[in-house]
Design an enzyme around this catalytic site. Structure first.
Site, mmCIF file in Angstrom:
data_model
loop_
_atom_site.group_PDB
_atom_site.id
_atom_site.type_symbol
_atom_site.label_atom_id
_atom_site.label_comp_id
_atom_site.label_asym_id
_atom_site.label_seq_id
_atom_site.Cartn_x
_atom_site.Cartn_y
_atom_site.Cartn_z
ATOM 1 N N HIS A 1 1.499 -23.423 -7.495
ATOM 2 C CA HIS A 1 0.418 -23.211 -8.456
ATOM 3 C C HIS A 1 -0.964 -23.493 -7.864
ATOM 4 O O HIS A 1 -1.173 -24.460 -7.137
ATOM 5 C CB HIS A 1 0.626 -24.077 -9.702
ATOM 6 C CG HIS A 1 0.491 -25.553 -9.445
ATOM 7 N ND1 HIS A 1 -0.712 -26.219 -9.484
ATOM 8 C CD2 HIS A 1 1.420 -26.480 -9.150
ATOM 9 C CE1 HIS A 1 -0.539 -27.495 -9.223
ATOM 10 N NE2 HIS A 1 0.758 -27.682 -9.013
ATOM 11 N N HIS B 1 -3.336 -16.110 6.874
ATOM 12 C CA HIS B 1 -1.953 -15.698 7.141
ATOM 13 C C HIS B 1 -1.039 -16.898 6.947
ATOM 14 O O HIS B 1 -1.180 -17.911 7.641
ATOM 15 C CB HIS B 1 -1.844 -15.170 8.573
ATOM 16 C CG HIS B 1 -0.477 -14.678 8.947
ATOM 17 N ND1 HIS B 1 -0.234 -14.055 10.145
ATOM 18 C CD2 HIS B 1 0.717 -14.704 8.301
ATOM 19 C CE1 HIS B 1 1.052 -13.730 10.221
ATOM 20 N NE2 HIS B 1 1.644 -14.126 9.108
#
Length: 217
Positions: free
Chosen positions: A147, A156
């Site tokens: 979350h 990345h």
């Protein structure tokens, strides 16, 4: 029925893939599994073969204007290096290409998660509530973003990396395969976190860290 089939065929948009390396192969498979797009071909400055997984290599970037005129309107960038990926995006945008977010059907995304243009989410990745993935990011196979994680542009997350709640990842940062973070840490812009590292405190911009716990290398 024939008219309906023709209409659907016309609606399928064409996509080129810039980059004919390993990441290019992964994106070919992603696009095929996802459906809804036709791969027009690959573009690469130094291809290793004339085709990859049955997709032709059309040449280097000199072919891009012709592809755009021929009706290829979308592109995805199969380049691992963040700065090279961002530079390629600028060149393609100047020619009028658009950049869809490409999400593998096996990925799990919360309804409140958002993925920016040109970003890719590979198989079995998980994006939790409120996750924000910036433009031209890579969320690699099996990565978990819990979350409220935020990824800056061209960041990345490597295969199997784990970002628990509230982690912030700066633009162009790289988390290696299997790296994990403590909740709410910040990974600075352009930083590199090594394979299997455990990040327990903030990582400055441009730093290279690794180990358990992660330390400057």
């Amino acid at each position: 029925m024939a008219d309906e089939a023709t209409r659907k065929a016309v609606m399928v948009e064409k996509l080129l893939i810039l980059g004919a390396g390993g990441h290019g192969r992964a994106l070919i498979e992603l696009v095929r599994d996802r459906g809804g797009l036709e791969i027009a071909g690959l573009v690469d400055a130094a291809p290793q073969a004339a085709a990859m997984l049955g997709v032709p290599v059309l040449g280097d970037e000199s072919v891009l204007p012709g592809l755009r005129r021929a009706g290829v309107g979308l592109a995805c960038i199969a380049i691992g290096n963040a700065e090279a990926r961002r530079a390629a995006a600028l060149r393609l945008a100047a020619l009028g290409f658009g950049f869809p977010a490409l999400i593998h059907p096996s990925a799990i995304l919360a309804g409140s998660a958002a993925v920016g243009e040109g970003s890719v989410v590979l198989p079995r990745a998980v994006l939790g509530a409120g996750v924000r993935v910036g433009r031209f990011c890579i969320v690699n196979t099996g990565a978990i973003l819990e979350h409220d994680v935020e990824l800056g542009e061209a960041a990345h997350c490597g295969p199997g990396s784990v970002l628990p709640g509230g982690v912030r990842v700066g633009a162009g940062a790289l988390l290696g395969a299997g790296a994990a973070c403590r909740p709410y840490v910040t990974i600075g812009a352009g930083a590199v976190v090594g394979v299997g590292a455990a990040v327990v405190e903030d990582v400055p911009d441009g730093a290279v860290v690794g180990g358990v716990p992660a330390r400057s290398l």
